[in-house]
Motif scaffolding. Structure first.
Motif, PDB file in Angstrom:
ATOM      1  N   PRO A 181       0.822  -1.205   0.000  1.00 21.73           N
ATOM      2  CA  PRO A 181       0.000   0.000   0.000  1.00 21.73           C
ATOM      3  C   PRO A 181       0.860   1.260   0.000  1.00 21.73           C
ATOM      4  O   PRO A 181       1.919   1.306   0.624  1.00 21.73           O
ATOM      5  CB  PRO A 181      -0.804  -0.117   1.297  1.00 21.73           C
ATOM      6  N   LYS A 182       0.409   2.236  -0.726  1.00 18.51           N
ATOM      7  CA  LYS A 182       1.097   3.528  -0.777  1.00 18.51           C
ATOM      8  C   LYS A 182       0.837   4.258   0.542  1.00 18.51           C
ATOM      9  O   LYS A 182      -0.297   4.273   1.029  1.00 18.51           O
ATOM     10  CB  LYS A 182       0.547   4.336  -1.948  1.00 18.51           C
ATOM     11  N   PRO A 183       1.861   4.856   1.149  1.00 21.12           N
ATOM     12  CA  PRO A 183       1.632   5.582   2.401  1.00 21.12           C
ATOM     13  C   PRO A 183       0.623   6.716   2.198  1.00 21.12           C
ATOM     14  O   PRO A 183       0.647   7.392   1.168  1.00 21.12           O
ATOM     15  CB  PRO A 183       3.007   6.146   2.753  1.00 21.12           C
ATOM     16  N   LYS A 184      -0.250   6.878   3.173  1.00 19.74           N
ATOM     17  CA  LYS A 184      -1.223   7.958   3.104  1.00 19.74           C
ATOM     18  C   LYS A 184      -0.534   9.284   3.397  1.00 19.74           C
ATOM     19  O   LYS A 184       0.540   9.325   3.986  1.00 19.74           O
ATOM     20  CB  LYS A 184      -2.349   7.711   4.100  1.00 19.74           C
ATOM     21  N   TYR A 185      -1.176  10.370   3.021  1.00 20.98           N
ATOM     22  CA  TYR A 185      -0.618  11.696   3.227  1.00 20.98           C
ATOM     23  C   TYR A 185      -0.521  11.991   4.728  1.00 20.98           C
ATOM     24  O   TYR A 185      -1.419  11.654   5.496  1.00 20.98           O
ATOM     25  CB  TYR A 185      -1.491  12.752   2.547  1.00 20.98           C
ATOM     26  N   CYS A 186       0.550  12.632   5.137  1.00 22.01           N
ATOM     27  CA  CYS A 186       0.735  13.006   6.535  1.00 22.01           C
ATOM     28  C   CYS A 186       0.380  14.478   6.709  1.00 22.01           C
ATOM     29  O   CYS A 186       0.987  15.349   6.081  1.00 22.01           O
ATOM     30  CB  CYS A 186       2.184  12.747   6.957  1.00 22.01           C
ATOM     31  N   PHE A 187      -0.581  14.754   7.563  1.00 23.49           N
ATOM     32  CA  PHE A 187      -1.026  16.121   7.815  1.00 23.49           C
ATOM     33  C   PHE A 187      -0.255  16.792   8.951  1.00 23.49           C
ATOM     34  O   PHE A 187      -0.540  17.938   9.292  1.00 23.49           O
ATOM     35  CB  PHE A 187      -2.521  16.127   8.187  1.00 23.49           C
ATOM     36  N   PHE A 188       0.696  16.087   9.564  1.00 24.87           N
ATOM     37  CA  PHE A 188       1.340  16.577  10.775  1.00 24.87           C
ATOM     38  C   PHE A 188       2.845  16.706  10.597  1.00 24.87           C
ATOM     39  O   PHE A 188       3.488  15.842  10.014  1.00 24.87           O
ATOM     40  CB  PHE A 188       1.045  15.634  11.948  1.00 24.87           C
ATOM     41  N   LYS A 189       3.395  17.787  11.157  1.00 27.86           N
ATOM     42  CA  LYS A 189       4.849  17.948  11.203  1.00 27.86           C
ATOM     43  C   LYS A 189       5.385  17.073  12.338  1.00 27.86           C
ATOM     44  O   LYS A 189       4.623  16.597  13.181  1.00 27.86           O
ATOM     45  CB  LYS A 189       5.208  19.411  11.457  1.00 27.86           C
ATOM     46  N   ASP A 190       6.697  16.898  12.375  1.00 26.62           N
ATOM     47  CA  ASP A 190       7.306  16.011  13.375  1.00 26.62           C
ATOM     48  C   ASP A 190       6.953  16.400  14.814  1.00 26.62           C
ATOM     49  O   ASP A 190       6.748  15.539  15.650  1.00 26.62           O
ATOM     50  CB  ASP A 190       8.832  15.997  13.219  1.00 26.62           C
TER      51      ASP A 190
END
Length: 145
Positions: A35-44
């Protein structure tokens, strides 16, 4: 005779092409299954305090905090996936339907992973990043006296 050599060469070339196509199909199938990683809405620095424990039924409960600067959106945990003894879950955002913001814009996020009694570890992911690797002790056998 010359015609036989040309036909034999064409046949051998065709066999190699079929083998190359089969190898390419296996590679493409393997790539399609990951599966392709989903988009990350959060910074580290916008997630923290990850933990995992078991509820009374033996299922895993994942908890953490996620920051959303814009109170029109709330942070929450997405759907988990379980494979063998490991589970994966990721924070995501949704439109804030509560009518309220979170204190200092830090949302408490919690999710119970159904059918997770055999799971021993949980990975909290954000896109291709791993935010936390959480080990979960097995469910304690109930003691009978």
């Amino acid at each position: 005779m010359r015609q036989s050599i040309v036909l034999a060469a064409a046949f051998v070339a065709g066999c190699n092409q079929a083998a190359d196509n089969a190898a390419a199909n296996v590679t493409n199938t393997a790539a399609a299954q990951q599966p392709k990683p989903k988009y990350c809405f959060f910074k580290d620095n916008e997630t923290k305090e990850w933990s995992a424990s078991r509820d009374k039924g033996g299922n895993i409960v994942v908890k953490g905090k996620a920051y959303r600067e814009d109170p029109r959106y709330q942070a929450l945990l997405g759907e988990a996936s379980v494979t063998g003894t490991t589970a994966r879950i990721a924070p995501t955002v949704a439109q804030n339907g509560t009518g309220y913001g979170a204190p200092d814009n830090w949302w408490d996020v919690t999710a119970t992973i159904p059918n997770s009694s055999a799971v021993e570890s949980v990975t909290v992911e954000c896109g291709a990043k791993s935010l936390a690797e959480l080990k979960v002790p097995p469910k304690k056998a109930s003691q009978t006296g």
